[in-house]
Design a protein around this motif. Structure first.
Motif, PDB file in Angstrom:
ATOM      1  N   TYR A 352     -10.098  -2.024   0.315  1.00 41.57           N
ATOM      2  CA  TYR A 352     -10.624  -3.258   0.894  1.00 41.57           C
ATOM      3  C   TYR A 352      -9.624  -4.390   0.698  1.00 41.57           C
ATOM      4  O   TYR A 352      -9.128  -4.611  -0.411  1.00 41.57           O
ATOM      5  N   THR A 353      -9.376  -5.099   1.794  1.00 46.15           N
ATOM      6  CA  THR A 353      -8.569  -6.316   1.677  1.00 46.15           C
ATOM      7  C   THR A 353      -9.473  -7.518   1.977  1.00 46.15           C
ATOM      8  O   THR A 353     -10.515  -7.381   2.621  1.00 46.15           O
ATOM      9  N   ILE A 354      -9.035  -8.666   1.506  1.00 47.02           N
ATOM     10  CA  ILE A 354      -9.867  -9.867   1.638  1.00 47.02           C
ATOM     11  C   ILE A 354      -9.985 -10.286   3.103  1.00 47.02           C
ATOM     12  O   ILE A 354     -11.051 -10.676   3.562  1.00 47.02           O
ATOM     13  N   ASP A 355      -8.886 -10.160   3.835  1.00 53.02           N
ATOM     14  CA  ASP A 355      -8.908 -10.611   5.232  1.00 53.02           C
ATOM     15  C   ASP A 355      -9.164  -9.474   6.220  1.00 53.02           C
ATOM     16  O   ASP A 355      -9.168  -9.692   7.428  1.00 53.02           O
ATOM     17  N   GLY A 356      -9.372  -8.254   5.703  1.00 50.46           N
ATOM     18  CA  GLY A 356      -9.635  -7.132   6.609  1.00 50.46           C
ATOM     19  C   GLY A 356      -8.409  -6.688   7.380  1.00 50.46           C
ATOM     20  O   GLY A 356      -8.520  -5.980   8.385  1.00 50.46           O
ATOM     21  N   LYS A 357      -7.235  -7.116   6.898  1.00 46.45           N
ATOM     22  CA  LYS A 357      -5.997  -6.699   7.564  1.00 46.45           C
ATOM     23  C   LYS A 357      -5.224  -5.736   6.680  1.00 46.45           C
ATOM     24  O   LYS A 357      -5.298  -5.814   5.455  1.00 46.45           O
ATOM     25  N   TYR A 380      -9.126   1.632   5.580  1.00 44.35           N
ATOM     26  CA  TYR A 380      -9.235   0.327   4.938  1.00 44.35           C
ATOM     27  C   TYR A 380     -10.405  -0.436   5.545  1.00 44.35           C
ATOM     28  O   TYR A 380     -10.937  -0.055   6.596  1.00 44.35           O
ATOM     29  N   GLN A 382     -12.862  -4.460   4.923  1.00 44.41           N
ATOM     30  CA  GLN A 382     -12.799  -5.858   4.466  1.00 44.41           C
ATOM     31  C   GLN A 382     -13.876  -6.145   3.434  1.00 44.41           C
ATOM     32  O   GLN A 382     -15.061  -5.972   3.699  1.00 44.41           O
ATOM     33  N   GLN A 389      -8.984 -10.733  -5.122  1.00 40.36           N
ATOM     34  CA  GLN A 389      -9.193 -12.023  -4.445  1.00 40.36           C
ATOM     35  C   GLN A 389      -8.180 -13.107  -4.843  1.00 40.36           C
ATOM     36  O   GLN A 389      -7.519 -13.681  -3.966  1.00 40.36           O
ATOM     37  N   HIS A 392      -4.724 -12.389  -3.398  1.00 40.42           N
ATOM     38  CA  HIS A 392      -4.688 -12.650  -1.956  1.00 40.42           C
ATOM     39  C   HIS A 392      -4.536 -14.150  -1.702  1.00 40.42           C
ATOM     40  O   HIS A 392      -3.766 -14.566  -0.844  1.00 40.42           O
ATOM     41  N   PHE A 461      -9.312   1.120  10.381  1.00 46.31           N
ATOM     42  CA  PHE A 461     -10.238   0.135   9.819  1.00 46.31           C
ATOM     43  C   PHE A 461     -11.638   0.732   9.862  1.00 46.31           C
ATOM     44  O   PHE A 461     -12.037   1.333  10.851  1.00 46.31           O
ATOM     45  N   ASN A 463     -15.651  -0.380   9.204  1.00 43.45           N
ATOM     46  CA  ASN A 463     -16.622  -1.412   8.873  1.00 43.45           C
ATOM     47  C   ASN A 463     -17.682  -0.742   8.008  1.00 43.45           C
ATOM     48  O   ASN A 463     -18.751  -0.412   8.472  1.00 43.45           O
TER      49      ASN A 463
END
Ligand code: BES
Ligand code: ZN
Length: 468
Positions: A352-357, A380, A382, A389, A392, A461, A463
């Motif tokens: 998981y990334t904070i910005d979903g990228k 991956y 978000q 956090q 990031h 990605f 969800n």
């Protein structure tokens, strides 16, 4: 200056073979384009022992490690002693945390012989005062009269926070706070904080307006008594182990590998997050003798469960230059539950990334998944909710490694050792270890020409909500 290792920067450095799927340089002619683990992967990967990780979890989960308790300190000492044993330079970084105490709390507010049955502010100081009551309106900054010194402030709720209001009258020398509501019929509200050492209680709007009226015609003496309430300062810790690169081959860059060592109250936290800590320790062990051109920094954070306090504290201690040297943060939090991940691919592992990228961390780790024990690329998604956090927010490529959906034992006393799956520990530690070493190994610029260069992979990605 924002100079994070972007894919483009790494391409230039020869670390990564492609940007946006456009390959800079393929494998040499005649060499099969496989993502089999390479010799240098093996150097690190083959040493990783799930049994070692399991043993760390066994020790750490014997006692809850709630921040600020002796259980946390016991864990901290265990972690630091292992880092030391592996030959690292260590630092235990203390920081204060504040907890609200509410223990058989009782509040008395007597005016003219009548107890108004007040609500005690969360975090109110325990104490007893008798003094004149002074109407200070909403106690906005700059509006509180000097006449409140030595008196009890009658304040109307609204516009600014409770803590600010208490501070504004405290700064003027008030000895107590009575706050009335700005609406409705409830008196259950209010919050004070550490250092505001005066009792603070809440009453209804009707009670408050009646007092305001009476004060127009004369003086009133109030008596406040609060017991069983307060804010305690405790100490939590981050544990940091550094491995400096080879002196003559230092890129000046830093890669961080993190987890949080605190648990929730009464939670043995075997998976959350002794599992992540166990992988940090095991990777520190296997990397201890590895030649690198990059500083490796292994960190376990305290007080994650209280709102990422340890990682924010750590991030706050970094100078702009230091932060700029950090090129990646790998956060492992809940990486070993038998009962997490459902039927999802990659055994339920997700980054998981904070910005979903995507970022450097996810690119490296997804490819590493393909060529290590897991044998699959890692998707991956978000999400925040862990110590990736603050990194990031500093502009550092960061990701959380976790199995999702979560296990039913999350944040319960049943988050115990028997729910731990050694395969999941092994797979995740291999992925993070292989990714970190891909950045840190001294010959990475040559990687692009290597017969064993890991190939970039496509990964998706998802969800996928973590649940709970
Ligand atoms: N290990 C969890 C993180 C987590 C939980 C990630 C659920 C994904 C799904 C972490 O220790 C935690 O519980 N975090 C808190 C948030 C934090 C800011 C207090 C949470 O998610 O409630
Ligand atoms: Zn956690």
């Amino acid at each position: 200056m924002k100079r994070k290792k972007t894919m483009a920067a790494l391409l230039t450095a020869g670390l990564i073979l492609s940007v946006n799927g456009a390959y800079a340089k393929g494998p040499e002619a005649g060499v099969p384009n496989t993502n089999a683990a390479s010799a240098f992967d093996n150097k690190i990967i083959k040493k990783i022992s799930a049994d070692n990780m399991y043993n760390h979890i066994a020790y750490l989960s014997e006692v809850p490690r709630q921040a600020g308790t002796p259980g946390e300190l016991r864990g901290v000492q265990y972690i630091e002693s292992h880092f030391k044993q592996y030959g690292y330079e260590t630092e235990v970084q203390p920081f204060p945390i504040y907890t609200v105490v509410r223990n058989n709390v009782s509040g008395l507010l007597e005016i003219g012989g009548e107890n108004l049955k007040p609500y005690v502010f969360s975090g109110s100081y325990s104490g007893e005062v008798t003094a004149e009551l002074v109407d200070v309106g909403k106690a906005l900054a700059g509006t509180v009269p000097d006449s409140v010194k030595g008196k009890i402030a009658l304040i109307e709720r609204g516009d600014i926070t409770f803590v600010q209001k208490v501070q504004n009258v405290f700064d003027k020398g008030a000895v107590g706070v009575v706050m009335y509501n700005n609406t409705g019929t409830s008196n259950a509200f209010g919050q004070a904080t550490y250092g505001q050492n005066i009792p603070a209680v809440a009453i209804t709007r009707a009670q408050g307006l009646a007092l305001v009226e009476k004060l127009k015609n004369g003086t009133l003496t109030a008596h406040i008594k609060v017991t069983g309430s307060g804010v305690e300062e405790k100490t939590s810790y981050n544990v940091i182990a550094k491995m400096k690169p080879n002196k003559n081959k230092d890129t000046g860059q830093v890669v961080m590998i993190g987890a949080h060592h605190d648990s929730v109250q009464n939670g043995p936290g075997a998976n959350d997050d002794a599992s992540g800590v166990s992988a940090v320790l095991e990777l520190a062990r296997v990397m201890a003798d590895a030649p690198t051109d990059t500083e490796l920094r292994f960190v376990t954070f305290g007080s994650e469960e209280l709102g990422l306090l340890g990682s924010y504290h750590y991030a706050g201690t970094l100078s702009a230059d230091e932060a700029d040297r950090i090129v990646a943060h790998f956060q492992m939090d809940m990486i070993g539950s038998k009962d997490a991940g459902g039927d999802n691919k990659a055994n339920g592992l997700i980054m998981y990334t904070i910005d979903g990228k995507k970022n450097l961390v996810t690119d490296l780790a997804s490819a590493a998944g393909d060529r290590t024990a897991l044998g699959e690329v890692v998707p991956y998604g978000q999400l925040g909710r862990s110590d990736h956090q603050p990194f990031h927010e500093l502009g550092i490529p960061a990701a959380l490694f976790i199995h999702s959906p979560l296990e039913p034992w999350y944040h319960t006393p049943a988050d115990t050792l028997d729910k731990i799956d050694k395969n999941k520990l092994q797979e995740t530690a291999e992925i993070v270890g292989a990714s970190v070493y891909q950045i840190a190994r001294p010959d990475t610029p040559a990687l692009q020409h290597s017969r064993v260069a890991p190939q970039p992979v496509d990964y998706d990605f998802e969800n996928r909500p973590p649940g709970a």
